[in-house]
Design a protein around this motif. Structure first.
Motif, PDB file in Angstrom:
ATOM      1  N   TRP A 219       0.966  -1.044  -0.148  1.00 13.95           N
ATOM      2  CA  TRP A 219      -0.030  -0.144   0.162  1.00 13.95           C
ATOM      3  C   TRP A 219       0.823   1.463   0.061  1.00 13.95           C
ATOM      4  N   HIS A 220       2.050   1.097   0.834  1.00 16.94           N
ATOM      5  CA  HIS A 220       2.715   2.585   0.898  1.00 16.94           C
ATOM      6  C   HIS A 220       4.004   2.433   0.309  1.00 16.94           C
ATOM      7  N   GLY A 221       4.334   1.476  -0.211  1.00 17.55           N
ATOM      8  CA  GLY A 221       5.573   1.232  -1.169  1.00 17.55           C
ATOM      9  C   GLY A 221       6.789   0.896   0.247  1.00 17.55           C
ATOM     10  N   ILE A 222       7.845   0.560  -0.741  1.00 17.63           N
ATOM     11  CA  ILE A 222       8.973  -0.046   0.272  1.00 17.63           C
ATOM     12  C   ILE A 222       9.630   1.086   1.123  1.00 17.63           C
ATOM     13  N   GLY A 223       9.233   2.237   1.150  1.00 20.94           N
ATOM     14  CA  GLY A 223       9.483   3.179   2.053  1.00 20.94           C
ATOM     15  C   GLY A 223       9.362   2.901   3.442  1.00 20.94           C
ATOM     16  N   VAL A 224       8.404   1.824   3.661  1.00 27.23           N
ATOM     17  CA  VAL A 224       8.029   1.512   5.106  1.00 27.23           C
ATOM     18  C   VAL A 224       9.233   0.557   5.528  1.00 27.23           C
ATOM     19  N   TRP A 225      10.096  -0.018   5.022  1.00 25.65           N
ATOM     20  CA  TRP A 225      11.381  -0.578   5.323  1.00 25.65           C
ATOM     21  C   TRP A 225      12.125   0.344   5.540  1.00 25.65           C
ATOM     22  N   GLY A 226      13.333  -0.062   6.431  1.00 27.34           N
ATOM     23  CA  GLY A 226      14.180   1.023   7.151  1.00 27.34           C
ATOM     24  C   GLY A 226      15.441   1.444   6.121  1.00 27.34           C
ATOM     25  N   LEU A 227      14.969   1.076   4.860  1.00 23.84           N
ATOM     26  CA  LEU A 227      16.215   1.305   4.173  1.00 23.84           C
ATOM     27  C   LEU A 227      16.480   2.664   3.888  1.00 23.84           C
ATOM     28  N   ASN A 228      18.027   3.269   3.620  1.00 28.02           N
ATOM     29  CA  ASN A 228      18.065   4.627   3.507  1.00 28.02           C
ATOM     30  C   ASN A 228      18.951   4.808   2.258  1.00 28.02           C
ATOM     31  N   LYS A 229      19.294   6.008   2.074  1.00 28.65           N
ATOM     32  CA  LYS A 229      20.150   6.322   0.635  1.00 28.65           C
ATOM     33  C   LYS A 229      21.517   5.691   0.610  1.00 28.65           C
TER      34      LYS A 229
ATOM     35  N   ASP B 181      15.907  -7.275   3.260  1.00 30.89           N
ATOM     36  CA  ASP B 181      15.197  -8.133   2.034  1.00 30.89           C
ATOM     37  C   ASP B 181      16.302  -9.175   1.392  1.00 30.89           C
ATOM     38  N   ILE B 182      17.690  -8.526   1.224  1.00 25.66           N
ATOM     39  CA  ILE B 182      18.258  -9.749   0.444  1.00 25.66           C
ATOM     40  C   ILE B 182      19.009 -10.494   1.357  1.00 25.66           C
ATOM     41  N   THR B 183      19.234  -9.982   2.498  1.00 31.97           N
ATOM     42  CA  THR B 183      19.757 -11.092   3.666  1.00 31.97           C
ATOM     43  C   THR B 183      18.686 -12.060   3.732  1.00 31.97           C
ATOM     44  N   ASN B 184      17.450 -11.865   4.006  1.00 32.29           N
ATOM     45  CA  ASN B 184      16.529 -13.000   3.855  1.00 32.29           C
ATOM     46  C   ASN B 184      16.325 -13.787   2.686  1.00 32.29           C
ATOM     47  N   PHE B 185      16.644 -13.264   1.747  1.00 29.52           N
ATOM     48  CA  PHE B 185      16.337 -13.819   0.381  1.00 29.52           C
ATOM     49  C   PHE B 185      17.494 -14.998   0.314  1.00 29.52           C
ATOM     50  N   VAL B 186      18.823 -14.318   0.480  1.00 33.91           N
ATOM     51  CA  VAL B 186      19.971 -15.131   0.312  1.00 33.91           C
ATOM     52  C   VAL B 186      19.745 -16.307   1.291  1.00 33.91           C
ATOM     53  N   TRP B 187      19.304 -15.944   2.541  1.00 29.83           N
ATOM     54  CA  TRP B 187      19.482 -17.043   3.732  1.00 29.83           C
ATOM     55  C   TRP B 187      18.642 -18.019   3.507  1.00 29.83           C
TER      56      TRP B 187
ATOM     57  N   CYS C  33       9.722 -18.750   0.021  1.00 27.43           N
ATOM     58  CA  CYS C  33       9.962 -17.608   1.055  1.00 27.43           C
ATOM     59  C   CYS C  33      10.816 -16.649   0.468  1.00 27.43           C
ATOM     60  N   ALA C  34      12.098 -17.437  -0.162  1.00 30.82           N
ATOM     61  CA  ALA C  34      13.091 -16.620  -0.834  1.00 30.82           C
ATOM     62  C   ALA C  34      12.634 -15.456  -1.778  1.00 30.82           C
ATOM     63  N   ALA C  35      11.795 -16.143  -2.842  1.00 32.59           N
ATOM     64  CA  ALA C  35      11.425 -15.567  -3.998  1.00 32.59           C
ATOM     65  C   ALA C  35      10.525 -14.341  -3.575  1.00 32.59           C
ATOM     66  N   SER C  36       9.873 -14.641  -2.380  1.00 38.26           N
ATOM     67  CA  SER C  36       8.945 -13.157  -1.942  1.00 38.26           C
ATOM     68  C   SER C  36       9.594 -12.141  -1.668  1.00 38.26           C
ATOM     69  N   PHE C  37      10.904 -12.191  -1.363  1.00 43.90           N
ATOM     70  CA  PHE C  37      11.677 -11.008  -0.995  1.00 43.90           C
ATOM     71  C   PHE C  37      11.854 -10.087  -2.287  1.00 43.90           C
ATOM     72  N   PRO C  38      12.934 -10.619  -3.278  1.00 42.57           N
ATOM     73  CA  PRO C  38      12.930  -9.878  -4.386  1.00 42.57           C
ATOM     74  C   PRO C  38      11.461  -9.685  -5.152  1.00 42.57           C
ATOM     75  N   GLY C  39      10.330 -10.042  -4.939  1.00 45.42           N
ATOM     76  CA  GLY C  39       9.112  -9.876  -5.270  1.00 45.42           C
ATOM     77  C   GLY C  39       8.721  -8.473  -4.857  1.00 45.42           C
ATOM     78  N   PHE C  40       8.620  -8.584  -3.495  1.00 44.12           N
ATOM     79  CA  PHE C  40       8.093  -7.331  -2.635  1.00 44.12           C
ATOM     80  C   PHE C  40       9.089  -6.170  -2.802  1.00 44.12           C
ATOM     81  N   HIS C  41      10.305  -6.684  -3.150  1.00 41.12           N
ATOM     82  CA  HIS C  41      11.301  -5.304  -3.237  1.00 41.12           C
ATOM     83  C   HIS C  41      11.063  -4.803  -4.619  1.00 41.12           C
ATOM     84  N   MET C  42      10.574  -5.150  -5.565  1.00 39.11           N
ATOM     85  CA  MET C  42      10.016  -4.569  -6.723  1.00 39.11           C
ATOM     86  C   MET C  42       8.716  -3.462  -6.481  1.00 39.11           C
ATOM     87  N   GLY C  43       8.276  -3.487  -5.128  1.00 37.62           N
ATOM     88  CA  GLY C  43       7.168  -2.472  -4.937  1.00 37.62           C
ATOM     89  C   GLY C  43       6.025  -2.877  -5.588  1.00 37.62           C
ATOM     90  N   ARG C  44       5.900  -2.904  -6.946  1.00 38.83           N
ATOM     91  CA  ARG C  44       4.644  -3.277  -7.519  1.00 38.83           C
ATOM     92  C   ARG C  44       4.756  -4.935  -7.729  1.00 38.83           C
TER      93      ARG C  44
END
Lengths: 176, 456
Positions: B60-70, B77-83, B123-134
């Motif tokens: 709904w809000h986009g990946i800004g809700v994650w704690g990522l910064n510039k 996201d990628i830590t969990n993906f690779v794990w 589970c892994a595939a969900s992370f890059p999926g959600f990271h795409m935003g849409r």
């Protein structure tokens, strides 16, 4: 008598007895329709005189299709349809295309081979198998001998041959 | 003719008959689920619902809700993906590589391990999926499909795209491999249902078994298919985590662009995968009373693989440190100095303790044959491997070339929620699998019963 309808069915408890029995039954001139086991018994294909399966060839051909498809797709898309320089590489440079080519080779090979297996073994989700003895998936090896195919021998003779080969039970089975 | 080895321990203990195997393993499929199962399933569903809420907020809000910064553009996201991808490696490894090496001890554990693989890859595939935003547009961005955004194709030079192909191929082939193994066992349950007079179950499992009958010709083809699938999956297992490591290794970030990554990631994947297999199987064998099929000997052999892969991972860590010093590249040197001494040193040393020191305890026979110790250590290894991915990703990018942009990464509730979401998916799926599917490969266990279950 109609072929594929009336059978003499031998039940075997042990795979080593079964292997020996197949040799004995075949050497007395009886044609075995098929043997059903709860697990793969090694050497049974030789004993029954089956030729090696050609599924590996199918797998190879499907794999090659994948290789060619992947290479043609990547070279055409990035080399001709919309050429772009990325990271200073050539439009159609082979090394970065290898991972996708490998994956598509494996994918098509695996799916193609399994699909071929399903088709040649006549396996479908809605198909109910014609079972000679329901215990054949549990703990018994089941040998089916078609009466019509072995018309030169009487039913009793076939039963005697199976019994002598080590079957723990010999039954009859007819299908509509 | 098979010969009973005098020096090897029996793989299946207790004098089991073929009928016992069908009975013991079909039991929980046929019976009502236990109270313990309902409780565990309820907890997984609760995790899943809470995680689903966090996913919804993200969409709904986009990946800004994650704690990522510039500076830190990739973190949990990628830590969990690779794990998760790493965890997904043991299943196909146990099935394929150990099949090719004729390791018969794999037979009691391969089914559950393969199921684990399938769910872990989802589970892994969900992370890059959600990271795409849409997420719903992801197919167009990730696959070479003709689209209306312009005739621009996906970039086949990018390791991220190789990942798409590697993970989806790995998922599909593992799924097919797993399902092929299940077909004869579904037929066993079908025939038992016919005998018990349960029509609905018979129909359902017949559909699942594709009308399997077990003729000699079918078994011959089936074994050939299994062997070729194993032959195809073996390089696939190695390629998938190699390609995942390319996400980092082909970049130019200090701490990432190293040639040691592919073998080191593969070893780490097998290490964490086996740890998760142990965690799950120790619980499964207890709950379903399968101690005679998954014996202490099986557990010991898996622990030996953990020692080997854990040692490879340990050597890789030390090699990385050595090379960063030996290369005399100041950026590379700083990246590693920062890992060991910087603000994330706690994560680095957690990783070192969990992954390098703890598996070495398995050299002691008493520890590697102890159920409790194995369970505890398997969880420690999984925690350690999560820290490994976190350390590689976050510590390499949180301090870049300009000190003014140096920053820290703090996860938000939604980072945590997404991780919980995947645990929800994983355990919900695993409990459903354990209830409705036979957790041990009956046909394979039956084929080794005669030669391995005799008493010494």
């Amino acid at each position: 008598m109609d072929a594929d309808k009336h059978f003499v069915v031998g039940i075997y408890d042990d795979e080593d007895v079964l292997l020996e029995a197949i040799r004995k039954v075949r050497s007395s001139g009886v044609k075995i329709q098929e043997v059903y086991s709860p697990f793969p018994v090694h050497g049974i294909d030789e004993a029954l005189g089956y030729k090696r399966t050609r599924l590996p060839i199918a797998a190879f051909l499907f794999g090659m299709t994948g290789t060619i498809l992947a290479l043609v797709m990547q070279i055409w898309m990035l080399g001709y349809d919309w050429p772009m320089i990325i990271g200073g590489k050539n439009f159609a440079s082979l090394p970065p295309f290898i991972p996708v080519t490998f994956e598509l080779t494996v994918l098509l090979s695996a799916l193609g081979m399994v699909g071929t297996f399903m088709i040649v073994s006549d396996m479908k989700p809605y198909k109910w198998p014609r079972q000679f003895d329901i215990r054949s998936t549990d703990d018994k090896h089941v040998m089916a001998v078609d009466l019509a195919v072995n018309a030169s021998k009487s039913k009793d003779e076939l039963k005697r041959i199976l019994k002598e080969s080590g079957a723990s039970e010999v039954n009859e089975k007819s299908f509509e | 003719m098979q010969v009973v080895s005098a020096i090897r321990e029996p793989l299946i203990t207790g004098t089991k008959t073929l009928k016992d195997v069908s009975h013991d393993i079909s039991r929980q499929v046929e019976g009502k689920p236990t109270r313990l199962w309902w409780m565990a399933f309820g907890v997984s569903l609760a995790l899943l619902s809470w995680g689903a809420y966090c996913c919804w907020m993200l969409l709904w809000h986009g990946i800004g809700v994650w704690g990522l910064n510039k500076t830190v553009g990739w973190a949990w996201d990628i830590t969990n993906f690779v794990w998760w991808v790493g965890i997904g490696h043991a299943g196909t490894l146990i099935s394929a590589i150990l099949l090719l090496f004729r390791q018969r001890w794999r037979m009691s554990i391969n089914r559950a391990a393969e199921a684990m693989t399938i769910f872990a890859v989802i589970c892994a595939a969900s992370f890059p999926g959600f990271h795409m935003g849409r997420l719903w547009l992801g197919f167009y961005w990730a696959l070479p499909l003709p689209n209306t955004f312009g005739s621009l194709w996906v970039n086949f030079n990018s390791p991220l795209l190789w990942d798409v192909f590697a993970i989806s191929t790995y998922f599909t082939v593992s799924l097919v491999f797993w399902y092929m193994g299940l077909i004869p066992d579904f037929a066993v349950i079908r025939d038992r249902a016919v005998v018990q007079g349960n029509k609905i179950r018979a129909l359902a499992y017949n559909a699942l078994s594709f009308g399997w009958q077990g003729g000699a010709k079918t078994w011959m083809r089936y074994e050939s298919v299994a062997l070729i699938l194993a032959g195809l999956s073996t390089p696939l297992v190695l390629s998938v985590h190699t390609i995942v490591s390319f996400d980092f290794a082909t970049s130019v970030i200090p701490g990432w662009h190293t040639t040691i990554f592919p073998p080191y990631f593969v070893a780490g994947a097998i290490f964490s995968g086996f740890a998760m297999v142990l965690t799950l199987l120790l619980v499964t064998r207890k709950v379903f009373k399968l101690e005679q099929y998954i014996t202490v000997y099986h557990i010991e052999l898996m622990n030996i693989i953990i020692i080997i892969t854990g040692s490879i991972v340990g050597i890789a860590y030390i090699t990385e440190l050595f090379i960063s010093w030996y290369s005399r590249v100041p950026y590379e040197g700083y990246a590693f100095y920062n890992r060991v001494q910087g603000p994330y040193a706690w994560a680095y040393w957690s990783m070192m303790t969990c992954n390098v020191i703890s598996p070495q305890l398995f050299w002691i026979k008493k520890i590697r044959t102890s159920i409790v110790a194995t369970f505890v250590l398997s969880i420690i290894v999984n925690i350690g491997m999560w820290f490994e991915r976190f350390v590689i990703i976050v510590t390499s990018i949180h301090r870049d070339y300009i000190p003014s942009s140096w920053t820290m990464f703090y996860p938000t509730m939604y980072d945590v929620g997404q991780y919980i979401f995947t645990f929800g998916i994983f355990f919900t799926a695993f409990f459903l699998f354990a209830k409705f599917f036979p957790v041990i490969n009956m046909a394979e266990v039956k084929s080794i019963l005669k030669s391995t279950s005799e008493k010494k």
